[in-house]
Motif scaffolding. Structure first.
Motif, short mmCIF file in Angstrom:
data_model
loop_
_atom_site.label_atom_id
_atom_site.label_comp_id
_atom_site.label_asym_id
_atom_site.label_seq_id
_atom_site.Cartn_x
_atom_site.Cartn_y
_atom_site.Cartn_z
N SER A 144 1.01 -1.09 -0.11
CA SER A 144 0.17 -0.26 -0.23
C SER A 144 1.22 1.21 -0.02
O SER A 144 1.90 0.92 0.20
CB SER A 144 -0.96 0.12 1.36
N THR A 145 0.53 2.12 -0.02
CA THR A 145 0.97 3.75 -0.01
C THR A 145 1.88 3.78 -0.76
O THR A 145 3.33 4.72 -0.86
CB THR A 145 1.28 3.99 1.02
N VAL A 146 2.13 3.32 -1.91
CA VAL A 146 2.96 3.71 -3.31
C VAL A 146 2.53 4.79 -3.81
O VAL A 146 1.90 5.62 -3.79
CB VAL A 146 2.61 3.12 -4.71
N ASP A 183 -4.77 -0.03 -5.49
CA ASP A 183 -6.21 -1.48 -4.64
C ASP A 183 -6.06 -1.64 -3.75
O ASP A 183 -6.05 -2.80 -3.05
CB ASP A 183 -6.45 -2.13 -5.92
N GLY A 184 -6.53 -0.17 -2.83
CA GLY A 184 -6.51 -0.93 -1.23
C GLY A 184 -5.03 -1.61 -0.72
O GLY A 184 -3.84 -0.44 -1.19
N GLY A 185 -4.86 -2.54 -0.43
CA GLY A 185 -3.30 -3.15 -0.04
C GLY A 185 -2.68 -3.91 -0.89
O GLY A 185 -1.63 -4.25 -0.73
N THR A 186 -3.14 -3.80 -2.67
CA THR A 186 -3.03 -5.13 -3.56
C THR A 186 -2.01 -3.60 -5.06
O THR A 186 -2.83 -2.86 -4.47
CB THR A 186 -3.60 -5.34 -3.74
#
Length: 434
Positions: A144-146, A183-186
């Motif tokens: 996440s948080t990319v 997409d969320g944590g993906t």
């Protein structure tokens, strides 16, 4: 002689500037501003062979992580020196301890040894060997948080890694080579060459610091470091503190991203010298070199840029971003340097700032009109009540060599523009040859 009223205290920071072989040179000695740290105890770091259980007192007992050297130096209670062996250091082993920056609370010097040291704001990921079951052109990994995804196998026209384009969702990523989606944590990635992403060919930068000093930090000397990423800045110095910040042969690239307006080198509200020597700021979301003072009163930050380069700054749709920006009444000096291909004025002064440029080159501004902004392709700009002095500078390629607005003043001596470049002074502003 420096211009009258420059606001840079040469009594406190004396400089001898000479012209030699068509360029300006100076007697500035960066290491003189880190004498206490360079004379202090030395810690050794080697990401390839070190161990964080070691003492760091020599190469045979080298540490693995830079942040551990900082922790040991802080605990020692005296200025300290860190030698870092060439290599690539992810956030697990660089300055940030896999999380927040470990700030040096004693004056500290960090020097690369044997070659460049790359510190990047992310860590290796567990990439799958097979494509995603639904989006068969993509590879999906937990992250996440990319902020930015880099293709380490492809270089752009400036020689930096190519950034993959961020798209709205996994379906759009599946349809577009050279893209990524969160997409969320993906994280979904589709490389342009169709290869499966690995840690050797793809680098994912995230919303963490690269190098960041807050009000608790002391004077810092950095030499030979390449910073990649940093949500707010590659080298981000903030907070009211009296200290010297000296960076030599360092670079800051890919700070910020589509949702984070990070600068390459951002130095604000710091009382003392901020010297950047032969540093490069490139491909950052906002400014390249950004000097600020938000505290009011008489500014105490002293910007000095010697033979620096800043280009391709102002990415991801951010507007009016410069190679070098100075604001809020600061007085500074740029000796030499090349500021080019930025998405705004290449060198820009705002508010009541004052800057003296000697032998500086500004060229090929991109402006920001193509992305909906109002900044033309300008090489050298001043607004507010700023004053900009130009000594044997050059400009080229941009529509405007110089632009001054409000009541700002640009004064130049033996400036060399390229053919057809305009000079634009609007309202009560002025551009004069002195």
């Amino acid at each position: 002689m420096p211009p009258a009223g420059l606001g840079f205290p040469l009594v406190d920071f004396p400089l001898v500037i000479r012209q030699r072989g068509g360029r300006f040179v100076t007697d500035f000695r960066p290491e003189a501003h880190a004498a206490a740290a360079l004379a202090g105890p030395t810690y050794h770091v080697d990401v390839a062979t070190g161990s964080d259980a070691a003492s760091g007192a020599g190469w045979a007992v080298a540490l693995k992580s830079i942040f551990v050297a900082t922790q040991l130096g802080n605990a020692g209670g005296v200025p300290f020196n860190v030698l870092v062996k060439t290599g690539t250091y992810s956030r697990a082993n660089n300055f940030t301890n896999g999380g927040p920056m470990v700030v040096p609370t004693q004056p500290a010097a960090y020097r690369a040894l044997g070659g460049r040291v790359t510190c990047w704001s992310g860590h290796d990921l567990a990439w799958p060997a097979s494509p995603h079951a639904t989006y068969g052109n993509c590879y999906a990994v937990a992250r996440s948080t990319v902020t930015v995804v880099l293709d380490l196998l492809q270089a752009n026209g400036f020689g930096n890694p190519v950034e993959l384009a961020r798209v709205a969702d996994a379906a759009a990523c599946n349809a577009m080579p050279g893209s990524w989606a969160q997409d969320g944590g993906t994280l979904y990635v589709r490389r342009a060459d169709g290869l499966a992403p690995t840690n050797a060919n793809t680098r994912v930068l995230i919303v963490v610091d690269a190098f960041s000093i807050d009000v608790t930090g002391k004077s810092v000397y950095l030499e030979g470091f390449d910073f990649q990423g940093g949500a707010n800045g590659g080298v981000y110095i903030r907070g009211t503190a009296s200290r010297a910040i000296v960076c030599v042969d360092c670079s800051a690239r890919f700070a910020g991203g589509p949702s984070h307006a990070g600068d390459g080198f951002r130095i604000e509200d710091n009382s003392g010298l901020a010297a950047l020597v032969r540093c490069t700021a490139a491909a950052n979301a906002k400014e390249g070199l950004d000097f600020r003072w938000s505290l009011g009163g008489t500014p105490a930050l002293r910007p000095l840029a010697i033979d620096c380069e800043a280009y391709d700054n102002g990415r991801h749709g951010h507007l009016s971003d410069s190679g070098l920006a100075c604001r809020e009444g600061l007085g500074g000096i740029a000796i030499g340097g090349d500021y080019h291909h930025n998405f705004g004025a290449n060198l820009r002064l705002g508010e009541a700032s004052k800057f003296w440029c000697l032998g500086t080159i500004a060229r090929d501004s991109q402006g920001d009109a193509a992305r909906g902004g109002s900044t033309a392709a300008i090489d050298l700009a001043a607004s507010g009540t700023a004053q900009l002095w130009l000594e044997q500078t050059r400009s080229a390629g941009s529509a405007q060599a110089m632009a001054a607005t409000d009541t700002a003043a640009i004064r130049f001596r033996r400036h060399g523009p390229s053919a057809g470049q305009a000079y634009a002074a609007v309202g009560g502003a002025s551009i004069v040859d002195f």
